[in-house]
Design an enzyme around this catalytic site. Sequence first.
Site, PDB file in Angstrom:
ATOM      1  N   CYS A  31     -10.504  -8.339   1.132  1.00  0.00           N
ATOM      2  CA  CYS A  31     -10.236  -9.757   1.356  1.00  0.00           C
ATOM      3  C   CYS A  31     -11.133 -10.358   2.416  1.00  0.00           C
ATOM      4  CB  CYS A  31      -8.785  -9.959   1.756  1.00  0.00           C
ATOM      5  SG  CYS A  31      -7.689  -9.089   0.678  1.00  0.00           S
ATOM      6  N   GLN A  39       0.822  -1.217   0.000  1.00  0.00           N
ATOM      7  CA  GLN A  39       0.000   0.000   0.000  1.00  0.00           C
ATOM      8  C   GLN A  39       0.848   1.256   0.000  1.00  0.00           C
ATOM      9  OE1 GLN A  39      -3.132   0.359  -0.512  1.00  0.00           O
ATOM     10  NE2 GLN A  39      -3.752  -1.773  -0.334  1.00  0.00           N
ATOM     11  N   HIS A  49      -0.647  -3.908  -9.258  1.00  0.00           N
ATOM     12  CA  HIS A  49      -2.045  -3.482  -9.452  1.00  0.00           C
ATOM     13  C   HIS A  49      -2.540  -2.503  -8.394  1.00  0.00           C
ATOM     14  CE1 HIS A  49      -4.574  -5.877  -6.526  1.00  0.00           C
ATOM     15  NE2 HIS A  49      -3.496  -6.620  -6.477  1.00  0.00           N
TER      16      HIS A  49
HETATM   17  C1  LIG Z   1      -3.302  -6.078  -1.955  1.00  0.00           C
HETATM   18  C2  LIG Z   1      -2.356  -6.359  -0.839  1.00  0.00           C
HETATM   19  C3  LIG Z   1      -1.625  -7.552  -0.806  1.00  0.00           C
HETATM   20  C4  LIG Z   1      -1.834  -8.657  -1.825  1.00  0.00           C
HETATM   21  O1  LIG Z   1      -1.412  -8.260  -3.081  1.00  0.00           O
HETATM   22  P1  LIG Z   1      -1.638  -9.163  -4.394  1.00  0.00           P
HETATM   23  O2  LIG Z   1      -0.674  -8.621  -5.385  1.00  0.00           O
HETATM   24  O3  LIG Z   1      -3.045  -8.919  -4.786  1.00  0.00           O
HETATM   25  O4  LIG Z   1      -1.350 -10.563  -4.026  1.00  0.00           O
HETATM   26  C5  LIG Z   1      -0.734  -7.730   0.223  1.00  0.00           C
HETATM   27  N1  LIG Z   1      -0.555  -6.794   1.163  1.00  0.00           N
HETATM   28  C6  LIG Z   1      -1.225  -5.626   1.161  1.00  0.00           C
HETATM   29  C7  LIG Z   1      -0.981  -4.609   2.227  1.00  0.00           C
HETATM   30  C8  LIG Z   1      -2.152  -5.369   0.164  1.00  0.00           C
HETATM   31  O5  LIG Z   1      -2.833  -4.233   0.180  1.00  0.00           O
END
Ligand SMILES: *Cc1c(COP(=O)(O)O)cnc(C)c1O
Length: 401
Positions: free
Chosen positions: A345, A199, A221
Amino acid sequence: MPNAGKSNIKFAGMESEASAHLIYLDHNATTAVDKAVLDAMLPWFNQKFGNAASKSHSPGREAADAVATGREQVASLVAAEPDEIIFTSGATEAANIAIRGAALAYHNKGKHIISWPTEHPAVLETLHHLSQNGYEVELLPVDRQGQPDLDRFEKAIRSDTILVCAMTANNETGTVFPITQISKIAHHHGAVVCADATQAAGKMRLDVNELGADLLFISAHKMYGPKGTGALYVRRKNPRVTLSPVLFGGGHEKGLRPGTLNVPGIVGMGAAAERAANNLWDECNRMSQLRTRLEQMITLEPEIFINGDIRNRLPNTTNLLIKGLRASDMLLHTTSLAYSFGSACSSEKQEPSHVLKAMGLTDEEAYASIRLSLGKDTTEAEVDAAAETIRKTIKYLRFRC
Ligand SMILES: *Cc1c(COP(=O)(O)O)cnc(C)c1O
């Protein structure tokens, strides 16, 4: 604007489907691929489709060069060296490679691992797996702002502590963790620090040496790049960190992430990383001004509280506790807005957010909390419209109760 120009006919009972313009305020869940990033990626699908491991011909070498450029761009975003970057399929895979890899590599020193309960499931579930396989995982409490107690951490760390997992910034509340201080304490005891910066990327300055992170991962992403591509930083000096492989195959990515490289994804992640680095301050300033505006307008209604650490927070995220309401009711009545309760999630399970619970909120308070996360393309008009819709809904639902 997604639906501009389309007919706006409303059918009875279908008001929610007919909203002319969906306002997207869920950028912590995922972001749209930036136009320039997409343009950079496109040729690598069907025109320049070589395998980056095929050194015997020019399409292969061209792909390898593109991967090298992507690696430099990603390394530069986190102030690392290109040969310290491993490309993965995302942050979840990077977390698995890093955490399980470090646990295996350092098990002779000990089996004690420290983390906090506000981590993402990508980290928590990996740690849970280790705890079922002979490792001792200790999750230390956080305070009401979602911050760790560093004295308590210093007391918990031991000579057999091999790994400390701490997220740079929280996906639900935006709370920014004191990674630099955590690393100092961890290194004093010879433990490796793994930081989830998924993030933080593009929303705050990221420098692996300033943070003291030995392992750090991000995901394309979440920063206007494509889904399915991530990167793991593995420190190579001061000190050199080793990981035992947990995936096996053709030996790509220093044997840590075997498998044919996702060239379009890596090109996209590189372009997204460069874009994020170039626009960091402007975007942070813009988003934090809009976030303030949003919070000021919504909190005109009484009994609304901000979850998280307002002094140490990502510029784009607000997590609001709206007393007496259920976020699921809010969502049903605000279908012109895309935002979330808890995190993306955990929302499938409809369980109260584990992050808010760890911060000491009751189940009822956690269920009454929503997360709004702004992005680079969020406009003032969207913020005003969203705040208006949310206020109206709060008034309506509170009156109805
Ligand atoms: C979205 C997220 C993940 C997982 O990322 P992916 O690339 O979708 O596996 C892990 N940690 C944090 C803090 C996230 O926001």
